[in-house]
Design a protein around this motif. Structure first.
Motif, PDB file in Angstrom:
ATOM      1  N   ASN A  62       0.817  -1.211   0.000  1.00 50.65           N
ATOM      2  CA  ASN A  62       0.000   0.000   0.000  1.00 50.65           C
ATOM      3  C   ASN A  62       0.856   1.269   0.000  1.00 50.65           C
ATOM      4  N   ARG A  63       2.169   1.112  -0.078  1.00 47.65           N
ATOM      5  CA  ARG A  63       3.031   2.284  -0.261  1.00 47.65           C
ATOM      6  C   ARG A  63       2.944   2.808  -1.697  1.00 47.65           C
ATOM      7  N   PHE A  64       2.383   1.985  -2.589  1.00 44.21           N
ATOM      8  CA  PHE A  64       2.204   2.393  -3.981  1.00 44.21           C
ATOM      9  C   PHE A  64       0.761   2.878  -4.170  1.00 44.21           C
ATOM     10  N   SER A  65       0.611   4.066  -4.746  1.00 41.55           N
ATOM     11  CA  SER A  65      -0.726   4.572  -5.008  1.00 41.55           C
ATOM     12  C   SER A  65      -0.753   5.301  -6.346  1.00 41.55           C
ATOM     13  N   GLY A  66      -1.931   5.294  -6.978  1.00 46.49           N
ATOM     14  CA  GLY A  66      -2.084   5.948  -8.264  1.00 46.49           C
ATOM     15  C   GLY A  66      -3.185   6.985  -8.228  1.00 46.49           C
ATOM     16  N   SER A  67      -3.062   7.972  -9.099  1.00 49.64           N
ATOM     17  CA  SER A  67      -4.069   9.019  -9.204  1.00 49.64           C
ATOM     18  C   SER A  67      -4.071   9.554 -10.627  1.00 49.64           C
ATOM     19  N   LYS A  68      -5.072  10.387 -10.907  1.00 47.55           N
ATOM     20  CA  LYS A  68      -5.159  11.009 -12.240  1.00 47.55           C
ATOM     21  C   LYS A  68      -5.799  12.371 -12.126  1.00 47.55           C
ATOM     22  N   SER A  69      -5.270  13.308 -12.889  1.00 46.50           N
ATOM     23  CA  SER A  69      -5.856  14.628 -12.984  1.00 46.50           C
ATOM     24  C   SER A  69      -5.706  15.106 -14.420  1.00 46.50           C
ATOM     25  N   GLY A  70      -6.839  15.294 -15.072  1.00 46.58           N
ATOM     26  CA  GLY A  70      -6.784  15.709 -16.470  1.00 46.58           C
ATOM     27  C   GLY A  70      -6.079  14.694 -17.335  1.00 46.58           C
ATOM     28  N   ASN A  71      -5.084  15.153 -18.064  1.00 43.61           N
ATOM     29  CA  ASN A  71      -4.346  14.274 -18.966  1.00 43.61           C
ATOM     30  C   ASN A  71      -3.122  13.625 -18.330  1.00 43.61           C
ATOM     31  N   THR A  72      -2.978  13.772 -17.031  1.00 43.46           N
ATOM     32  CA  THR A  72      -1.792  13.245 -16.346  1.00 43.46           C
ATOM     33  C   THR A  72      -2.170  12.244 -15.269  1.00 43.46           C
ATOM     34  N   ALA A  73      -1.570  11.062 -15.371  1.00 46.05           N
ATOM     35  CA  ALA A  73      -1.670  10.065 -14.318  1.00 46.05           C
ATOM     36  C   ALA A  73      -0.391  10.107 -13.500  1.00 46.05           C
ATOM     37  N   SER A  74      -0.497   9.723 -12.242  1.00 46.04           N
ATOM     38  CA  SER A  74       0.672   9.777 -11.369  1.00 46.04           C
ATOM     39  C   SER A  74       0.762   8.531 -10.505  1.00 46.04           C
ATOM     40  N   LEU A  75       1.996   8.133 -10.247  1.00 43.66           N
ATOM     41  CA  LEU A  75       2.302   7.041  -9.329  1.00 43.66           C
ATOM     42  C   LEU A  75       3.084   7.632  -8.172  1.00 43.66           C
ATOM     43  N   THR A  76       2.611   7.404  -6.961  1.00 35.92           N
ATOM     44  CA  THR A  76       3.316   7.859  -5.768  1.00 35.92           C
ATOM     45  C   THR A  76       3.798   6.656  -4.982  1.00 35.92           C
ATOM     46  N   ILE A  77       5.047   6.705  -4.581  1.00 37.93           N
ATOM     47  CA  ILE A  77       5.621   5.677  -3.714  1.00 37.93           C
ATOM     48  C   ILE A  77       6.001   6.363  -2.414  1.00 37.93           C
ATOM     49  N   SER A  78       5.404   5.932  -1.331  1.00 35.26           N
ATOM     50  CA  SER A  78       5.701   6.521  -0.028  1.00 35.26           C
ATOM     51  C   SER A  78       6.614   5.595   0.759  1.00 35.26           C
ATOM     52  N   GLY A  79       7.300   6.163   1.745  1.00 35.96           N
ATOM     53  CA  GLY A  79       8.194   5.347   2.566  1.00 35.96           C
ATOM     54  C   GLY A  79       9.177   4.566   1.725  1.00 35.96           C
ATOM     55  N   LEU A  80       9.906   5.281   0.855  1.00 29.84           N
ATOM     56  CA  LEU A  80      10.816   4.632  -0.087  1.00 29.84           C
ATOM     57  C   LEU A  80      11.712   3.605   0.596  1.00 29.84           C
ATOM     58  N   GLN A  81      11.876   2.482  -0.091  1.00 34.43           N
ATOM     59  CA  GLN A  81      12.777   1.438   0.367  1.00 34.43           C
ATOM     60  C   GLN A  81      13.775   1.145  -0.755  1.00 34.43           C
ATOM     61  N   THR A  82      14.907   0.599  -0.377  1.00 38.22           N
ATOM     62  CA  THR A  82      15.952   0.352  -1.375  1.00 38.22           C
ATOM     63  C   THR A  82      15.464  -0.586  -2.470  1.00 38.22           C
ATOM     64  N   GLU A  83      14.570  -1.515  -2.116  1.00 41.10           N
ATOM     65  CA  GLU A  83      14.087  -2.465  -3.133  1.00 41.10           C
ATOM     66  C   GLU A  83      13.127  -1.828  -4.138  1.00 41.10           C
ATOM     67  N   ASP A  84      12.740  -0.558  -3.878  1.00 42.49           N
ATOM     68  CA  ASP A  84      11.888   0.141  -4.833  1.00 42.49           C
ATOM     69  C   ASP A  84      12.683   0.641  -6.030  1.00 42.49           C
ATOM     70  N   GLU A  85      14.002   0.613  -5.919  1.00 45.90           N
ATOM     71  CA  GLU A  85      14.846   1.072  -7.023  1.00 45.90           C
ATOM     72  C   GLU A  85      14.609   0.168  -8.229  1.00 45.90           C
ATOM     73  N   ALA A  86      14.084   0.759  -9.308  1.00 46.32           N
ATOM     74  CA  ALA A  86      13.655  -0.006 -10.481  1.00 46.32           C
ATOM     75  C   ALA A  86      13.218   0.988 -11.559  1.00 46.32           C
ATOM     76  N   ASP A  87      12.823   0.453 -12.701  1.00 50.24           N
ATOM     77  CA  ASP A  87      12.188   1.261 -13.735  1.00 50.24           C
ATOM     78  C   ASP A  87      10.672   1.150 -13.581  1.00 50.24           C
ATOM     79  N   TYR A  88       9.973   2.249 -13.854  1.00 51.73           N
ATOM     80  CA  TYR A  88       8.518   2.282 -13.738  1.00 51.73           C
ATOM     81  C   TYR A  88       7.919   2.778 -15.057  1.00 51.73           C
ATOM     82  N   PHE A  89       6.904   2.062 -15.515  1.00 51.51           N
ATOM     83  CA  PHE A  89       6.249   2.384 -16.772  1.00 51.51           C
ATOM     84  C   PHE A  89       4.748   2.560 -16.560  1.00 51.51           C
ATOM     85  N   CYS A  90       4.182   3.557 -17.218  1.00 52.35           N
ATOM     86  CA  CYS A  90       2.732   3.654 -17.250  1.00 52.35           C
ATOM     87  C   CYS A  90       2.249   3.089 -18.587  1.00 52.35           C
TER      88      CYS A  90
END
Lengths: 110, 125
Positions: A62-90
């Motif tokens: 649940n540290r990963f969350s998504g949202s959208k406003s207009g033409n832009t979607a967003s991914l938020t990662i809270s409480g960053l952890q070292t294992e979150d280091e990666a590539d992210y694609f929408c």
């Protein structure tokens, strides 16, 4: 039709929050709720972390969350952890038979 | 547990046809919520949806590759396949098969929720 735009890279420190944007147009992100996000570690296949813009598959933190406003979607990662280091694609639906992946964002946890 | 596995040649000559097969285990291609798709990842260029197929044979193809792509399904073998014709060096990529959830599904609609491990295909003479 062109790929949604993502920042090439973002960085954050452990415990911080970061947001990755996915900017499309009124004919894809702005019209359809079918936006998904994927995490990809080096040498591995992408893994679904957000679907329908805001929903998480079972087993995804649940540290990963998504949202959208207009033409832009967003991914938020809270409480960053070292294992979150990666590539992210929408990925956004653009109508008909067209599914568009963003160019990807490299997340560095420093 | 649903798993997908790609198979096929890792090297294809320019102008020839790239052919890959994806074997589905742990579920049936008859799953009414599932399309079965192909996504590729070119070096440094991110991901690209190629197209998908439903068990009935209904297909959709990326408009960017439509004229060169054929996706088929073999329900007796629980497999689906990709053919990409007239390949060039720009088709060199890692090719993934994936389950593409139907837009009408009650959950994960439109998402690529299960992926194969991917197979590298190089186009070179």
């Amino acid at each position: 039709q062109s790929a949604p735009t993502q920042p090439a890279s973002v960085s954050g420190s452990p415990g911080q929050s970061i947001t990755i944007s996915c900017t499309g147009t009124s004919t894809d992100v702005g019209t359809y709720h079918l936006v998904s996000w994927y995490q990809q570690h080096p040498g591995r296949a992408p893994n679904l972390i957000i679907y329908e813009g805001t929903k998480r598959p079972s087993g995804v933190s649940n540290r990963f969350s998504g949202s959208k406003s207009g033409n832009t979607a967003s991914l938020t990662i809270s409480g960053l952890q070292t294992e979150d280091e990666a590539d992210y694609f929408c990925c956004a639906y653009a109508g008909g038979s067209t599914w568009l992946f963003g160019g990807g964002t490299k997340l560095t946890v420093v | 547990q649903l798993q997908l596995q790609e198979s096929g040649p890792g090297l294809v000559k320019p102008s020839e046809t790239l052919s890959l097969t994806c074997t589905v285990t742990g579920d049936s291609v008859y799953n009414s919520d599932s399309y079965w798709g192909w996504v590729r990842q070119t070096p440094g260029n991110g991901l690209e949806s190629i197209g998908s197929i439903y068990y009935t044979g209904k297909t959709y193809y990326s408009p960017f590759l439509n004229s060169r792509v054929t996706i088929s399904v073999d329900t007796s073998k629980n497999q689906f396949s990709l053919k990409l014709s007239s390949v060039t060096a720009t088709d060199t990529a890692v090719y993934y098969c994936a389950r593409h959830v139907s837009q009408s599904a009650t959950t994960a609609a439109g998402a690529f929720d299960i992926w194969g491990q991917g197979t590298m295909v190089t186009v070179s003479s």
